[in-house]
Scaffold this active site. Structure first.
Site, short mmCIF file in Angstrom:
data_model
loop_
_atom_site.label_atom_id
_atom_site.label_comp_id
_atom_site.label_asym_id
_atom_site.label_seq_id
_atom_site.Cartn_x
_atom_site.Cartn_y
_atom_site.Cartn_z
N ASP A 200 22.12 -10.08 -0.74
CA ASP A 200 20.86 -10.75 -1.06
C ASP A 200 19.75 -9.72 -0.87
OD1 ASP A 200 18.46 -12.10 -1.02
OD2 ASP A 200 19.07 -13.62 0.43
N GLN A 203 14.45 -9.44 -0.14
CA GLN A 203 13.43 -8.83 0.71
C GLN A 203 13.50 -7.31 0.73
OE1 GLN A 203 11.07 -10.65 1.64
NE2 GLN A 203 12.05 -12.61 1.21
#
Length: 406
Positions: A200, A203
């Protein structure tokens, strides 16, 4: 490496000229979404005014132009990620849909008793999709813990890997703690066990140079709106050999070669996973965000943010009652905190009255909040356009409101 010219950068972001309750806006909610520079806004505007037409199959000029822009963006994103093949770049609505796609389609290849490894610091979008597929297919989820600094327990991680491990799903950078996880090392360990890895990257993508081949990632997911681009656009990078094996995520137009009531032949990559009309205007605007990041320099942005983080954290620690969560070495420019036992919402509301935008609550990371022993935190996060003057104003505001929250 030359320093960022933040004055020049700020002139490119119209939203930063707003005033909130009579104060100049200080936007420190960049982990949730970044503001948008003028080139991206102009691309969205031009897409709707000049050549709004559905992509692919159209023989008329507007459709051909829109298709060319979308596919040029795919090539640009592939190059930006270091991917071998633009067909490994799939456009989605965001990180959440990208992860759901992998959980659903790669999960369809998993068998009862197979295992999924997650970490305690995952965003809900990298937890719930795996829970859904685990329930449907009888899979087991295992969770890697962390220490009090917010550093993952890699020994525990290694001990969880076994012949039943099919996939590891891990955040590159924690959206709460700012911890930068050693994903390259984790990927190598997972591959030794025969497991795939989804990272993921929501960020990380705007704060570090991502090379999916150097990482050896199987899947890498991120969102445009967290990297100065438009909302509603995301990217899933997937290794071709895995994507070829996976069934489609959704059915409809574009993802087919032929359809009959006797059966359907699916399209080649990447279109096999892109059912329906995409946000082709937003996709073209994403190209402008990538170009803006390249021109500005991700390394320069990261260096600037690191300086801001160090400066702000040191001064925050001087405030009585300040509790900062996440002290991992080399962390990203995210500061989660509480003032004493004050509720995060109260702190956020008081800061808003002073023109300062921060995020409050559990940040879609309730298991992590449980590990920290709190219901939520206040989160301040930096971006390329934030300044040391804003950091000083933020610190001043915290000093002002801290006695009210005691």
């Amino acid at each position: 490496m030359t320093a960022l010219d933040t004055a020049d950068i700020r002139r490119q972001f119209p939203a930063l000229s707003r005033k909130i309750y009579g104060h100049e806006l200080i936007y420190l909610d960049n982990t949730a979404t970044t503001q948008t520079p003028s080139p991206v806004i102009d691309a969205i505007r031009d897409g709707y005014l000049d050549s709004k037409a559905n992509v692919h199959r159209g023989v008329h000029t507007l459709s051909q132009e829109a298709t060319a822009r979308q596919e040029a963006t795919r090539e640009l994103v592939a190059r930006y990620l270091g991917a071998d093949d633009s067909a490994e770049v799939i456009f989605t609505r965001g990180t959440t849909e990208s992860i759901n796609l992998v959980a659903s389609s790669y999960g369809a290849l998993m068998n009862e008793g197979d295992e999924i490894v997650l970490t305690v610091m995952e965003h809900h979008s990298n937890i719930v999709p795996w829970q859904l597929i685990a329930e449907r297919r009888g899979l087991k989820i295992r969770v890697v813990g962390m220490d009090d600094r917010g550093v993952l327990d890699l020994d525990a991680f290694r001990s969880m890997l076994n012949e039943r491990t099919r996939i590891v799903a891990v955040t590159h950078v924690s959206n709460v703690l700012g911890t930068v996880n050693p994903v390259a090392e984790m990927i190598a360990e997972a591959h030794k066990a025969g497991a795939a890895v989804l990272v993921d990257g929501a960020q990380a993508i705007a704060h570090t140079k991502v090379d999916v081949k150097a990482l050896d990632a199987d899947f890498y997911a991120f969102s445009s709106h967290k990297m100065y681009g438009p909302c509603g656009i995301g990217v899933l990078y997937g290794r071709r050999e895995l994507l070829e094996k996976m069934p489609p995520y959704q059915g409809g137009g574009e993802m087919i070669k032929t359809v009959s009531f006797g059966g359907t032949v699916f399209a080649d990559l990447p279109f096999k996973f892109e059912a329906g009309t995409p946000d082709f205007v937003g996709i073209a605007a994403l190209a402008k965000a990538v170009e803006w990041l390249e021109a500005t320099g991700v390394e320069r942005i990261a260096a600037h943010e690191e300086q801001l983080l160090e400066y702000t954290t040191e001064r925050m620690a001087e405030i009585e009652g300040m509790r900062i969560f996440g002290t991992a070495p080399g962390k990203s420019a995210i500061i989660s905190f509480l003032i004493g036992n004050a509720h995060s919402y109260d702190t956020g509301l008081l800061l808003d009255k002073l023109g300062i935008a921060v995020r409050t609550g559990h940040h879609c990371a309730q298991p992590l909040m449980e590990r920290l022993g709190v219901s939520g935190t206040v989160r301040a996060s930096m971006a390329a356009y934030n300044t040391f003057e804003e950091a000083d104003a933020f610190i001043g505001a915290l000093r002002r409101i801290a006695p009210m929250l005691a």
